[in-house]
Design an enzyme around this catalytic site. Sequence first.
Site, PDB file in Angstrom:
ATOM      1  CG  HIS A   1      -6.638   2.566   5.753  1.00  0.00           C
ATOM      2  ND1 HIS A   1      -6.795   1.304   5.232  1.00  0.00           N
ATOM      3  CD2 HIS A   1      -7.853   2.933   6.229  1.00  0.00           C
ATOM      4  CE1 HIS A   1      -8.049   0.915   5.408  1.00  0.00           C
ATOM      5  NE2 HIS A   1      -8.712   1.870   6.000  1.00  0.00           N
TER       6      HIS A   1
ATOM      7  NE  ARG B   1      -1.960   2.005   3.370  1.00  0.00           N
ATOM      8  CZ  ARG B   1      -1.896   1.915   4.700  1.00  0.00           C
ATOM      9  NH1 ARG B   1      -2.551   0.971   5.351  1.00  0.00           N
ATOM     10  NH2 ARG B   1      -1.141   2.772   5.382  1.00  0.00           N
TER      11      ARG B   1
ATOM     12  CE1 TYR C   1       0.560   2.793   8.808  1.00  0.00           C
ATOM     13  CE2 TYR C   1      -0.748   4.455   9.964  1.00  0.00           C
ATOM     14  CZ  TYR C   1      -0.503   3.688   8.839  1.00  0.00           C
ATOM     15  OH  TYR C   1      -1.307   3.830   7.736  1.00  0.00           O
TER      16      TYR C   1
END
Lengths: 324, 324, 391, 391
Positions: free
Chosen positions: C281, C277, C290
């Site tokens: 998100h 990815r 993160y």
Amino acid sequence: MTAITLAKGVTMGLRAAMERDSKVVVMGEDVGKLGGVFRVTDGLQKDFGEDRVIDTPLAESGILGTAVGLAMRGYRPVCEIQFDGFVYPAYDQIVSQVAKMHFRSRGRLPMPIVIRIPFGGGIGAVEHHSESPEAYFAHTAGLKVVACSNPVDSYWMIQQSIESNDPIVFLEPKRRYWEKGDLDVDVAPDPLFSSRLMREGTDATVLAYGPMVKTALEAATAAADEGKSVEVIDLRTLSPLDMAPVHASTRKTGRVVVVHEAPVTLGLGAEIAARITEECFYSLEAPVLRVGGFDTPYPPSRIEEDYLPDLDRVLDAVDRSLAY
Amino acid sequence: MTAITLAKGVTMGLRAAMERDSKVVVMGEDVGKLGGVFRVTDGLQKDFGEDRVIDTPLAESGILGTAVGLAMRGYRPVCEIQFDGFVYPAYDQIVSQVAKMHFRSRGRLPMPIVIRIPFGGGIGAVEHHSESPEAYFAHTAGLKVVACSNPVDSYWMIQQSIESNDPIVFLEPKRRYWEKGDLDVDVAPDPLFSSRLMREGTDATVLAYGPMVKTALEAATAAADEGKSVEVIDLRTLSPLDMAPVHASTRKTGRVVVVHEAPVTLGLGAEIAARITEECFYSLEAPVLRVGGFDTPYPPSRIEEDYLPDLDRVLDAVDRSLAY
Amino acid sequence: MSSAGFGSGLDEVFGPDRGDGPELIQLLTPEGERVEHPEFAFDLGDEAILGFYRDLVMTRRIDTEATALQRQGELGIWASLLGQEAAQIGSGRAMRDQDYAFPTYREHGVAWCRGVDPLHLLGLFRGVDQGGWDPIADKFNLYTIVIGAQTLHATGYAMGLQRDGVIGTGDPDRDSAVIAYFGDGATSQGDVNEAFIWASVFNAPVVFFCQNNQWAISEPIERQTKIPLYQRALGFGFPGLRVDGNDVLAVHAVTQAALQRAREGSGPTFVEAFTYRMGAHTTSDDPTRYRVSGDLEHWKLKDPIERVRAYLSRGGVADDSYFAGVENEADELAARLRKGCLEMPDPSPLDIFGQVYDEITPELEAQRDQFAAYLASFEPADASADEGALR
Amino acid sequence: MSSAGFGSGLDEVFGPDRGDGPELIQLLTPEGERVEHPEFAFDLGDEAILGFYRDLVMTRRIDTEATALQRQGELGIWASLLGQEAAQIGSGRAMRDQDYAFPTYREHGVAWCRGVDPLHLLGLFRGVDQGGWDPIADKFNLYTIVIGAQTLHATGYAMGLQRDGVIGTGDPDRDSAVIAYFGDGATSQGDVNEAFIWASVFNAPVVFFCQNNQWAISEPIERQTKIPLYQRALGFGFPGLRVDGNDVLAVHAVTQAALQRAREGSGPTFVEAFTYRMGAHTTSDDPTRYRVSGDLEHWKLKDPIERVRAYLSRGGVADDSYFAGVENEADELAARLRKGCLEMPDPSPLDIFGQVYDEITPELEAQRDQFAAYLASFEPADASADEGALR
Ligand SMILES: Cc1ncc(C[n+]2csc(CCOP(=O)(O)OP(=O)(O)O)c2C)c(N)n1
Ligand SMILES: Cc1ncc(C[n+]2csc(CCOP(=O)(O)OP(=O)(O)O)c2C)c(N)n1
Ligand SMILES: [Mg+2]
Ligand SMILES: [Mg+2]
């Protein structure tokens, strides 16, 4: 005219629906050779084959989730949940998928799914086998919820539910499965989403559905001996509610008692009481009183008769209503 | 005295609880480094470690099911459900296990579990992110359900919930996460299971909780301009309900309006209306009126403001009540 | 006793996994070189690859434009597929007309292959509806947001295909299959594992296509599994494969084989498309909290479009004019989408009452009529106030 | 393309499986012969086997007596463990005091090993309570009836053990493990598969002990899986083993090894105890509707008790007086249970209100007081009427 049990009524209704429409499939745990733990699907797999009467793996979410896919492909799944207490693993599929699919797709994906649930207590069972989860479904937009109380209704209502293009939670009062009644298939049934006046009366109205209808009628008979005239209505449909006959009765008697096995708090009685009060505010001689299970988990079976509303608790409520 | 947001109140409350009791563990999806999608657990994993702030696999039933086991071992899990619409996969564990364990074991297996759920709409989100599932839990015996409406309450109520030995569904009004308020930690909080009079009035009473408290207060202010005196109560606890202040207010005003985002049918308003009518039958000048979401799934966000009760719909209901 | 007693070969599969193990099926290297694989071959010519290139570019442009529209407040949120174009185009182009796809909320590339107007995708994320396309006509289900739920729908639909007798007839225009899309995080949901059980037990014609983009929002793949995901299928009794998810040729070859296997009546297959990815998100997410940028650099070199462009130009299959042509087409599409998005009308709040049921209830009719009367008592001014809410 | 492309060795594991394949771990044959296994050995002496024999006989007697009591209307229902005694005694005796067990509704033999008075089991099935024993003190959870739910509880409890630092310390009295019991049907539930994921990802000290008795009520194992169940674990990255569930020595050896592995911090293990449900699912069930007696005959020859008795007598480890002694003990237990069951007092309906919460709510207090007043308004005659209800 034949005398059949409530369970047999469902069986005959399922059979008639499957003969009429080859897209109707029955699926669930042990619905095949065993015919279900209550024998409601008895003989169906033998006659309609394993493709239309499907013994599924042991997973309720899987049953409802695959039923959604079958419905998308044009089938009309009738899902059996073995006992009321085992519908919760399927709750997400029911609430977020089955109930919302028609809305989400604006009608392109109808969900002609029937979810059969034997519900209620009174059979001396262990935990999770005597639940009354109807309010969880009646509060869910997108579902319709009905409950049968006698063999004639079980025969017709299951067929009407299968014919509906909307998802329907079909509640079967398991403690009444073996109650008998006379079925005349030539007498046309009432519409599915209608409540029914079961007994006329003038002093008070008792509303019930499923297993409590019999209890309510017995209470009315007992009340008559004491000179009280109690009217009884079988609600039959819990979502939508058919309130017109209820309001009419309320205007006549001015006193209403609602009875169900489910815990009183936020049970169907709450909604019915609120609606009656809104509609018939000036006709009410007393507040709508509710008789139901206590706000505890279902108790061990040795004391379930204390937990469940019975003739005496209904009469007690009628008397309290009359005392206003 | 510090100005904090409602979200910050929860964060500070969690931190205080974790410092006080090493058995308190936070678990859920993305609660670690990310601090949750709403940043409510921000910084907790850094300070308390991965054993006490647990990023779980993506499965809500697993979160609640393992929380049950942790509770049996003496821990006090605080489970975060990322959005209201994603609590349903855990429904079986919540209803059949978390809620019933204390009863089943007759007190030997208490369930000091807090289930945090950001709930309600109004944030322009996609489907499943704006649900109001409180009635599903308030109807479930064995659970307790509370909803905070402001930063001071969010700070105290989360700590009181974690201290409780009973399982508590803790509802956080996500659209109010960024509302500010002044917190004075030296002022002792009200008991957890108490409702609170927010504004005095004499003509009518408006009951609300969570996100609708602000709406109700705004409506009361607007009503005042029109010369109507509206009393507002923040229910705060949905199960058990703290009805005493509600009944007192009802006896004073004789007119009550209940407001929530959840669909009206079998929403909290139904139970509250039924109870008020039973308790205050002769004091009511009008039936308890309910203002809530419509009986449809939550709509696409472009029209959610039409779906959600707002100032105008509350005022409209107050006027209808006054018209009786 | 020795832990060897616990089944052999487990240690190999344990431990962190960078995905470039021998099991990774690849037919086109990041540098654009064609390579052979003993089991799988890309059986179409350069024409098809030219088409794939166009698909990839158009899909990425849809994604960029949508992200921009969200930034400008025209969409409530957007889930970017950046980096996953090859996994989606390769699998989407492997489908036949009669096959049916069950997407998550990120399958914009598959939607493109199914002929769904991207405007419909924008409509969903703008909040005017929950998916405006016709799932039955497009054989592309509405997006499913509840993680994993669609895998059971896909399996049930596949059971319907079996009952309709459109499996294993040998007629290529008749035999059908289902493909269920889901992410790495989704593999932890009970529903997904139940779907594996149903598909295996009933031998359902469904391909479980998992885009392992290494992340479930902020949670790395290690939070969902200890072993390579494709091996999950072995525990359920059907084949699992890992393909280079950034290699459109390999994804196409593997998915086509898996779909064909399903159509023939040989049952389900698990395909793990190993990808990454590249973006957040969703537009609401902040990955800097993160994950480290190092990974991003590593994966930039594996870009799914660059390698196809390299192959086409090196082999002289396409020249700059072709690439420019595709760019133009993409620009036109982006312009059309922007215009269409801004012009999109809001739905009428009164419509929702009729959309709940096939047969509306008297209760809902009453609510609709009351609400209509209520709305009628206001100035239109109120409408614009509503608009404000989304921003 | 050849379906070999879909991973090797799948065909072997496919298809109906009679369970006597090479993977079946056995240490005591149906004829009572000790046999060797390369990985597992029974490390206790004949003393222990004498004890096992007693456990097996006592457990079966509890079961027979309970079934009789149900037939006479003293219990609402009973779930017989007939045929599964060895699986339960072998695993139950492998536990240490500090280990914790999470049973289904059929683990009467494990309850026996944990020192739970069988009267408590009768109480549950009679309907006087939902399990009268102390789960914390007995380290034996209450029975869980919702299929699979307890596997997540077990995994969570195991995560608690990790946090309490009682894993891998090397202290045999300290290091602890959890054992989760479930059936073959349960393996289809989402919860059970989620438990596998949690245990694998967190390396939780839990043994998943599956009694594959071939049936989930009327559904044969083929309705739940296409491959041997123990192989499910491979898809989740931890070891799976199949043991002869009617061989108490093999079950003991394998379970002990798995529990020790957990205690040492090496993570979860899946143990499939291959056995057979000799009786009906419960006293409410009628197996003649769905299964043939042939299987029963086949499994009668594998009886878990007979083979131990054969071993003990052949080797002269025990003589008839020992066997007779155990019989006597069993008779005494049966008599005590019968007496205790008949004398069991019904609970007071007023007690339930205080059992819902740790801190009772005012609402429940009010309901209790109203109900007490209501009950007080009746003759005791009514109470006996209630009794009637159960029969
Ligand atoms: C049942 C459920 N729980 C939580 C969420 C919130 N959520 C949305 S996307 C997501 C992560 C999904 O990760 P993955 O399956 O890997 O798909 P990806 O987003 O990476 O494509 C989560 C937790 C959800 N949508 N549904
Ligand atoms: C969630 C749920 N669904 C259905 C049931 C009804 N039910 C009770 S036992 C059983 C079969 C269980 O089979 P298995 O897991 O093999 O255990 P066994 O009874 O063979 O020991 C079923 C379907 C249940 N208890 N829980
Ligand atoms: Mg992912
Ligand atoms: Mg079994």
